[in-house]
Design a protein around this motif. Sequence first.
Motif, mmCIF file in Angstrom:
data_model
loop_
_atom_site.group_PDB
_atom_site.id
_atom_site.type_symbol
_atom_site.label_atom_id
_atom_site.label_comp_id
_atom_site.label_asym_id
_atom_site.label_seq_id
_atom_site.Cartn_x
_atom_site.Cartn_y
_atom_site.Cartn_z
ATOM 1 N N GLU A 1 0.833 -1.207 0.000
ATOM 2 C CA GLU A 1 0.000 0.000 0.000
ATOM 3 C C GLU A 1 0.869 1.258 0.000
ATOM 4 O O GLU A 1 0.536 2.251 -0.644
ATOM 5 N N ARG A 2 1.990 1.223 0.709
ATOM 6 C CA ARG A 2 2.926 2.359 0.711
ATOM 7 C C ARG A 2 3.567 2.532 -0.654
ATOM 8 O O ARG A 2 3.612 3.630 -1.204
ATOM 9 N N ARG B 1 -0.852 4.418 -1.999
ATOM 10 C CA ARG B 1 -2.171 4.481 -1.369
ATOM 11 C C ARG B 1 -2.104 4.841 0.113
ATOM 12 O O ARG B 1 -3.109 5.270 0.685
ATOM 13 N N LEU B 2 -0.939 4.654 0.732
ATOM 14 C CA LEU B 2 -0.776 4.974 2.155
ATOM 15 C C LEU B 2 0.426 5.901 2.306
ATOM 16 O O LEU B 2 1.544 5.538 1.935
ATOM 17 N N TYR C 1 -6.360 6.923 4.619
ATOM 18 C CA TYR C 1 -6.354 5.652 3.897
ATOM 19 C C TYR C 1 -7.692 4.933 4.102
ATOM 20 O O TYR C 1 -8.297 4.442 3.150
ATOM 21 N N ARG D 1 -10.549 6.628 2.221
ATOM 22 C CA ARG D 1 -10.531 6.330 0.780
ATOM 23 C C ARG D 1 -10.937 4.893 0.499
ATOM 24 O O ARG D 1 -11.479 4.586 -0.557
ATOM 25 N N SER D 2 -10.672 3.999 1.445
ATOM 26 C CA SER D 2 -10.945 2.577 1.236
ATOM 27 C C SER D 2 -12.344 2.161 1.674
ATOM 28 O O SER D 2 -12.734 1.015 1.489
#
Length: 75
Positions: free
Chosen positions: A27-28, A32-33, A54, A57-58
């Motif tokens: 994710e990083r 996304r994170l 995060y 958004r998820s």
Amino acid sequence: EEKFMTLLTRKEAAARLGVSLPTLDLERSTGRLAYIQRKPGSKVWITDEAIAEYLARSTHQARPEFKTVKRRRWA
């Protein structure tokens, strides 16, 4: 009043999100994170704010549940 952000280690952030370290790193790396890293190869920190963003958004709206109709098979 000053507000200091809480910095979490990768392990703490993964536990907070309920994911594994490899998933957190994915994710990083895909952007996304958000995370903090002062120098390449140095320790990675993740803020509470980054986790909240995060998760926001998820998070998706619940969809209505559809009942599945069992169809009879004819021999």
